[in-house]
Design a protein around this motif. Sequence first.
Motif, PDB file in Angstrom:
ATOM      1  N   LEU A 424       0.832  -1.211   0.000  1.00 44.54           N
ATOM      2  CA  LEU A 424       0.000   0.000   0.000  1.00 44.54           C
ATOM      3  C   LEU A 424       0.864   1.257   0.000  1.00 44.54           C
ATOM      4  N   ASN A 425       1.956   1.232   0.762  1.00 44.57           N
ATOM      5  CA  ASN A 425       2.873   2.383   0.748  1.00 44.57           C
ATOM      6  C   ASN A 425       3.403   2.621  -0.662  1.00 44.57           C
ATOM      7  N   GLY A 426       3.761   1.496  -1.338  1.00 41.33           N
ATOM      8  CA  GLY A 426       4.267   1.602  -2.712  1.00 41.33           C
ATOM      9  C   GLY A 426       3.213   2.227  -3.614  1.00 41.33           C
ATOM     10  N   SER A 454       9.471  -3.138  -4.139  1.00 43.71           N
ATOM     11  CA  SER A 454       9.992  -1.844  -4.594  1.00 43.71           C
ATOM     12  C   SER A 454       8.997  -1.168  -5.518  1.00 43.71           C
ATOM     13  N   ASP A 455       9.099   0.155  -5.540  1.00 45.57           N
ATOM     14  CA  ASP A 455       8.155   0.913  -6.362  1.00 45.57           C
ATOM     15  C   ASP A 455       8.913   1.939  -7.190  1.00 45.57           C
ATOM     16  N   THR A 456       8.197   2.611  -8.055  1.00 41.45           N
ATOM     17  CA  THR A 456       8.828   3.652  -8.885  1.00 41.45           C
ATOM     18  C   THR A 456       8.166   4.987  -8.567  1.00 41.45           C
ATOM     19  N   ILE A 458       7.506   8.371  -5.517  1.00 42.00           N
ATOM     20  CA  ILE A 458       8.166   9.647  -5.174  1.00 42.00           C
ATOM     21  C   ILE A 458       9.472   9.474  -4.411  1.00 42.00           C
ATOM     22  N   GLY A 459       9.706   8.314  -3.863  1.00 44.96           N
ATOM     23  CA  GLY A 459      10.956   8.086  -3.130  1.00 44.96           C
ATOM     24  C   GLY A 459      10.811   8.453  -1.653  1.00 44.96           C
ATOM     25  N   LEU A 460      11.801   8.030  -0.868  1.00 39.21           N
ATOM     26  CA  LEU A 460      11.743   8.242   0.588  1.00 39.21           C
ATOM     27  C   LEU A 460      11.935   9.726   0.912  1.00 39.21           C
ATOM     28  N   ARG A 467      13.739   8.411  10.095  1.00 36.99           N
ATOM     29  CA  ARG A 467      12.605   8.377  11.025  1.00 36.99           C
ATOM     30  C   ARG A 467      11.424   7.522  10.540  1.00 36.99           C
ATOM     31  N   ILE A 468      11.488   7.042   9.304  1.00 36.92           N
ATOM     32  CA  ILE A 468      10.276   6.420   8.752  1.00 36.92           C
ATOM     33  C   ILE A 468       9.806   5.177   9.517  1.00 36.92           C
ATOM     34  N   PHE A 469      10.706   4.540  10.258  1.00 36.52           N
ATOM     35  CA  PHE A 469      10.281   3.358  11.030  1.00 36.52           C
ATOM     36  C   PHE A 469       9.803   3.725  12.436  1.00 36.52           C
ATOM     37  N   PHE A 473       5.416   8.399  12.807  1.00 40.31           N
ATOM     38  CA  PHE A 473       6.042   9.299  11.835  1.00 40.31           C
ATOM     39  C   PHE A 473       5.358   9.115  10.490  1.00 40.31           C
ATOM     40  N   THR A 474       4.869  10.238   9.961  1.00 38.09           N
ATOM     41  CA  THR A 474       4.236  10.158   8.641  1.00 38.09           C
ATOM     42  C   THR A 474       4.444  11.454   7.887  1.00 38.09           C
ATOM     43  N   THR A 475       4.534  11.320   6.560  1.00 45.29           N
ATOM     44  CA  THR A 475       4.621  12.538   5.752  1.00 45.29           C
ATOM     45  C   THR A 475       3.317  12.692   4.957  1.00 45.29           C
ATOM     46  N   LYS A 476       2.333  11.844   5.270  1.00 49.84           N
ATOM     47  CA  LYS A 476       1.082  11.883   4.499  1.00 49.84           C
ATOM     48  C   LYS A 476      -0.001  12.585   5.300  1.00 49.84           C
ATOM     49  N   GLU A 477      -0.854  13.279   4.546  1.00 46.92           N
ATOM     50  CA  GLU A 477      -1.937  14.006   5.207  1.00 46.92           C
ATOM     51  C   GLU A 477      -2.836  13.058   6.004  1.00 46.92           C
ATOM     52  N   GLY A 479      -1.942   9.976   6.752  1.00 42.87           N
ATOM     53  CA  GLY A 479      -1.130   8.865   7.265  1.00 42.87           C
ATOM     54  C   GLY A 479      -1.266   8.682   8.773  1.00 42.87           C
ATOM     55  N   THR A 480      -0.925   7.486   9.224  1.00 44.76           N
ATOM     56  CA  THR A 480      -0.933   7.221  10.672  1.00 44.76           C
ATOM     57  C   THR A 480       0.494   7.071  11.174  1.00 44.76           C
ATOM     58  N   GLY A 481       1.385   6.737  10.241  1.00 49.13           N
ATOM     59  CA  GLY A 481       2.791   6.594  10.619  1.00 49.13           C
ATOM     60  C   GLY A 481       3.063   5.358  11.457  1.00 49.13           C
ATOM     61  N   ILE A 482       2.180   4.391  11.406  1.00 55.62           N
ATOM     62  CA  ILE A 482       2.504   3.232  12.240  1.00 55.62           C
ATOM     63  C   ILE A 482       2.717   1.941  11.438  1.00 55.62           C
ATOM     64  N   GLY A 483       2.424   1.994  10.104  1.00 58.69           N
ATOM     65  CA  GLY A 483       2.568   0.792   9.278  1.00 58.69           C
ATOM     66  C   GLY A 483       3.972   0.219   9.309  1.00 58.69           C
ATOM     67  N   LEU A 484       4.958   1.089   9.089  1.00 60.63           N
ATOM     68  CA  LEU A 484       6.336   0.587   9.025  1.00 60.63           C
ATOM     69  C   LEU A 484       6.832   0.135  10.383  1.00 60.63           C
ATOM     70  N   SER A 485       6.414   0.858  11.442  1.00 66.50           N
ATOM     71  CA  SER A 485       6.907   0.457  12.770  1.00 66.50           C
ATOM     72  C   SER A 485       6.346  -0.912  13.142  1.00 66.50           C
TER      73      SER A 485
HETATM   74  P1  ADP Z   1       1.984   5.965   6.728  1.00 67.03           P
HETATM   75  O1  ADP Z   1       2.014   5.235   5.425  1.00 67.03           O
HETATM   76  O2  ADP Z   1       0.672   5.965   7.373  1.00 67.03           O
HETATM   77  O3  ADP Z   1       2.580   7.298   6.624  1.00 67.03           O
HETATM   78  P2  ADP Z   1       4.101   4.198   7.415  1.00 67.03           P
HETATM   79  O4  ADP Z   1       4.722   3.863   8.728  1.00 67.03           O
HETATM   80  O5  ADP Z   1       3.702   3.062   6.592  1.00 67.03           O
HETATM   81  O6  ADP Z   1       2.899   5.144   7.728  1.00 67.03           O
HETATM   82  O7  ADP Z   1       5.128   5.053   6.611  1.00 67.03           O
HETATM   83  C1  ADP Z   1       5.828   6.093   7.242  1.00 67.03           C
HETATM   84  C2  ADP Z   1       6.402   7.023   6.221  1.00 67.03           C
HETATM   85  O8  ADP Z   1       7.429   6.386   5.490  1.00 67.03           O
HETATM   86  C3  ADP Z   1       5.423   7.483   5.181  1.00 67.03           C
HETATM   87  O9  ADP Z   1       4.639   8.546   5.635  1.00 67.03           O
HETATM   88  C4  ADP Z   1       6.355   7.897   4.068  1.00 67.03           C
HETATM   89  O10 ADP Z   1       6.938   9.194   4.312  1.00 67.03           O
HETATM   90  C5  ADP Z   1       7.488   6.906   4.188  1.00 67.03           C
HETATM   91  N1  ADP Z   1       7.290   5.834   3.241  1.00 67.03           N
HETATM   92  C6  ADP Z   1       6.821   4.620   3.515  1.00 67.03           C
HETATM   93  N2  ADP Z   1       6.789   3.882   2.400  1.00 67.03           N
HETATM   94  C7  ADP Z   1       7.240   4.655   1.394  1.00 67.03           C
HETATM   95  C8  ADP Z   1       7.447   4.458  -0.018  1.00 67.03           C
HETATM   96  N3  ADP Z   1       7.166   3.294  -0.622  1.00 67.03           N
HETATM   97  N4  ADP Z   1       7.952   5.477  -0.745  1.00 67.03           N
HETATM   98  C9  ADP Z   1       8.235   6.633  -0.154  1.00 67.03           C
HETATM   99  N5  ADP Z   1       8.065   6.873   1.152  1.00 67.03           N
HETATM  100  C10 ADP Z   1       7.567   5.904   1.926  1.00 67.03           C
END
Ligand code: ADP
Length: 526
Positions: A424-426, A454-456, A458-460, A467-469, A473-477, A479-485
């Motif tokens: 979903l992040n991809g 892997s995806d093509t 916007i990039g990290l 901080r993404i883990f 932490f989230t950069t999305k409007e 977002g919850t920021g907990i998926g990766l953690s």
């Molecule tokens: P969320 O998706 O709700 O923001 P995640 O913990 O899954 O929470 O992701 C945290 C942050 O990591 C995202 O907000 C984004 O900035 C960055 N990120 C995660 N996956 C990707 C990706 N495939 N490409 C770019 N940035 C990503």
Amino acid sequence: MRTSQSNTPETPARPDEPVEPRAGFPQILGNAEIGNELFEQAPEAVAVLTTDDRIVRVNKEFTRMFGYEPDEVLQRPINDLIVPEAQLGGARAYTRLLQQGGRVEVETVRRRKDGTEIDVSLLAMSVRSTSGEHVVNYAIYRDITERKRAEDRLRESEARFQTMADTAPVLIWMTGTDALCNYFNKPWLEFTGRTMEQEVGIGWTEGVHPDDVQGCFDCFLPAFHARKPFRMEYRLRRADGEYRWVIESGIPRYTGAGEFAGYIGSNIDITDLKRAAAERQRLHELEADLARINRVSMMGELAASLAHEIKQPITAALVDAKTCVRWLRRDTPDVAEGCEAALRMIQDATRAAEVVEKVRSLYKRDTSDRELHDINEIIREMTVLLHDKANRTSISIRTELDSELPLITVDRIQLRQVFMNLILNGIEAMKDTNGEVTITSKRTADGQLLVSVSDTGIGLPVSEVDRIFEAFFTTKEQGTGIGLSISRRIIESHGGRLWASANAERGATFQFTLPIDVAAASPSAA
Ligand code: ADP
């Protein structure tokens, strides 16, 4: 069809020979007249012939059947008149047989005066005088056109049934009145790879799965004795040795006269349907799991209320702590009041702990079930599940899976969560640009399993990549920021590692390892 009547001469009397009247026989006619009448009224066509087959006399039925008046045929060889070309050889052989004192009883074809042909049964015999001299021959013809037609119709209808049964896309069988099978159609024999001889009787049960044979009899026999339709499912061995689930239905069959004639039934292979139903059930379970994951994704919102809920008892605890200190610092410390305040502090702290526990339980699975699973299988089911969502934003999901991977011990539902988050992040990273998510699985040189998503997109986020883990932490409007953690915790709890890296061209790659033959690092990620 005509049947023989009582006045059919069993042993035809010679017309001129006196017939002894039997006791009680109506004496209305003289003996010779009776003979004549019987001859004329006989329901069969009768011809009296010389020993070389010239016609001496014919009766009324002969005229009706063949269209010849008596004076047209007298003295003429019968073979010239009513025997078609194709039957001539046979007819001559009969003449010879009669000359030797034999008797002929055949079904054959004869020709009418108008040239049309007629199916007849022919009974011919020689008549000898008391001194043994061959005097005349008798030829008695019965019209069997109707019976032949009925037989043809029956043959046709049987052939029609045969064609239908053999081209139907179902397996068909029939039993007799003894419940034993006496017919299987071609598709049945092709399906089981056995011959009719092997299948008839109860031979067919040899192909039924041993665990299902009893069930078959328990269902079929009571239905058979009650003459009721029945339906049952069992496993039947296909020619390639695979047991396939079939659904069988049978109904009693009756003759035209309403007599019970046995059962007829059909079987359909429902293995694929059964598999599809099981697959649907699995998807339902998956949906239920996803509903739980959704709950997890609400954690962002919960975090705010969590802070609020915890703040309250902590503030109260602070106040009670201060009160406690005040009571104890008095010149004469009031221990009782101090204790009271300390007890309230305990209550406050307990309340705070309860709030934390309540929230934790929201995303904690009650049971942890780790079993051997095929990681590729999990990947495939997640791609199927997310295919639509990706499609809607013109994103494709591609997999490059190593088919030789061993099974590994994982909690399948937790692993699905990881894939769900990463895929979903991809997809979200490419929602404005389209692109492709690629999932690969392989074995590393050091004997681990390596999976990458892997995806093509916007990039990290460059400046905050470390901080993404972090939780929340989230950069999305949205977002919850907990998926990766959560994903990282799940992978680490399985003894693996999860990390992210920027792609050389575009987008990001998330990779994780899992030890093969994993001894779980901890019982649950939660
Ligand atoms: P969320 O998706 O709700 O923001 P995640 O913990 O899954 O929470 O992701 C945290 C942050 O990591 C995202 O907000 C984004 O900035 C960055 N990120 C995660 N996956 C990707 C990706 N495939 N490409 C770019 N940035 C990503």
